[in-house]
Scaffold this motif. Structure first.
Motif, short mmCIF file in Angstrom:
data_model
loop_
_atom_site.label_atom_id
_atom_site.label_comp_id
_atom_site.label_asym_id
_atom_site.label_seq_id
_atom_site.Cartn_x
_atom_site.Cartn_y
_atom_site.Cartn_z
N SER A 119 36.52 48.46 38.35
CA SER A 119 37.03 47.58 37.30
C SER A 119 38.00 46.55 37.89
O SER A 119 37.97 45.37 37.52
CB SER A 119 37.72 48.39 36.22
OG SER A 119 38.22 47.56 35.21
N GLN A 122 35.97 43.87 39.58
CA GLN A 122 35.34 42.99 38.60
C GLN A 122 36.35 42.01 38.01
O GLN A 122 36.05 40.83 37.83
CB GLN A 122 34.69 43.83 37.50
CG GLN A 122 33.49 44.61 37.99
CD GLN A 122 33.01 45.66 37.01
OE1 GLN A 122 33.76 46.15 36.17
NE2 GLN A 122 31.74 46.04 37.11
N THR A 123 37.55 42.51 37.72
CA THR A 123 38.60 41.65 37.16
C THR A 123 39.06 40.62 38.18
O THR A 123 39.17 39.43 37.88
CB THR A 123 39.79 42.50 36.69
OG1 THR A 123 39.33 43.43 35.70
CG2 THR A 123 40.89 41.63 36.13
N GLU A 128 30.39 41.05 37.99
CA GLU A 128 30.12 42.46 37.69
C GLU A 128 29.75 43.31 38.89
O GLU A 128 29.85 44.53 38.84
CB GLU A 128 28.99 42.56 36.65
CG GLU A 128 29.38 42.05 35.28
CD GLU A 128 30.52 42.86 34.67
OE1 GLU A 128 30.41 44.10 34.63
OE2 GLU A 128 31.51 42.25 34.25
N SER A 129 29.31 42.69 39.99
CA SER A 129 28.84 43.48 41.13
C SER A 129 29.13 42.76 42.45
O SER A 129 29.36 41.55 42.45
CB SER A 129 27.33 43.72 41.01
OG SER A 129 26.63 42.51 41.23
N TRP A 160 33.45 47.62 47.95
CA TRP A 160 32.91 47.65 46.59
C TRP A 160 31.58 48.40 46.57
O TRP A 160 31.36 49.28 45.73
CB TRP A 160 32.75 46.23 46.08
CG TRP A 160 32.51 46.08 44.60
CD1 TRP A 160 32.14 47.03 43.70
CD2 TRP A 160 32.63 44.87 43.85
NE1 TRP A 160 32.01 46.50 42.44
CE2 TRP A 160 32.31 45.17 42.50
CE3 TRP A 160 32.97 43.57 44.18
CZ2 TRP A 160 32.31 44.21 41.51
CZ3 TRP A 160 32.97 42.60 43.17
CH2 TRP A 160 32.65 42.93 41.85
#
Length: 197
Positions: A119, A122-123, A128-129, A160
């Protein structure tokens, strides 16, 4: 004066180890071990050479392993069959290893931490990926309007991807633990005894 304790000559240590392996295992065990350590598709002939058995025997055992779900098959460009470790067997093996070394309570905590880390990624990066991040950064670098683009940090992408993969394995381990718990509960009668079938 000659040294009476001089070691005997070895012509090839690898050959000696291979001969011991062959003497102590069955062809099935050797084929399974060879295929368990590879991640790219191999022909039965290649597996046979590594497993110190004939191509016919290797093919027979590879097909049995495919029936068990341990091996997946692919058809090559020439029409030949290639064998590789099935993704399902890798996931189950990794999940079993996790469960053998980490309690389910600790694993739940780690899953929560990994969700938070993903998360955060993503922020921070607005995608998203990690794959979307690569596309985004590449597009920014190629854009004439963006003269001051940010360099893509390979370590961020790797972290990630690793976190996402570890989360998938941890979730699989928790799912297996839950399934085992339900199977164990269903195998007991209401009074707690194990029914005889």
């Amino acid at each position: 004066m000659a040294d009476p304790a001089a070691p005997e000559e070895f012509t090839d240590i690898s050959e000696a180890v291979g001969e011991n392996w062959e003497a102590e295992t069955t062809p099935y065990e050797r084929v399974r071990e060879v295929i368990s350590r590879v991640y790219t598709p191999l022909s039965a002939d290649t597996v046979a050479g590594d497993a110190r058995t004939s191509p016919k025997t290797a093919r027979k055992h590879l097909n049995a392993l495919a029936d068990e779900g341990f091996v997946a098959t692919d058809t090559g460009e020439s029409g030949g069959v290639y064998y590789r470790r099935s993704p399902e067997s890798l996931v189950v093996e990794q999940a079993a290893d996790i469960l053998a070394n980490v309690s389910t309570d600790e694993l739940r905590g780690r899953v929560s931490e990994m969700h938070e880390r993903i998360s955060d990624f993503q922020t921070e990066y607005g995608v998203e990926s990690p794959e979307e991040l690569v596309v985004d950064r590449t597009n920014r670098a190629l854009s004439k309007a963006s003269s001051d683009h940010e360099d893509l940090d390979a370590d961020v992408i790797r972290e990630w991807q690793t976190t996402r993969r570890n989360l998938a394995f941890a979730n699989a381990a928790l799912s297996i633990a839950n399934a085992e718990r339900f199977v164990d509960e269903e195998s007991r009668s209401p009074d707690g005894s194990v029914p005889v079938r």
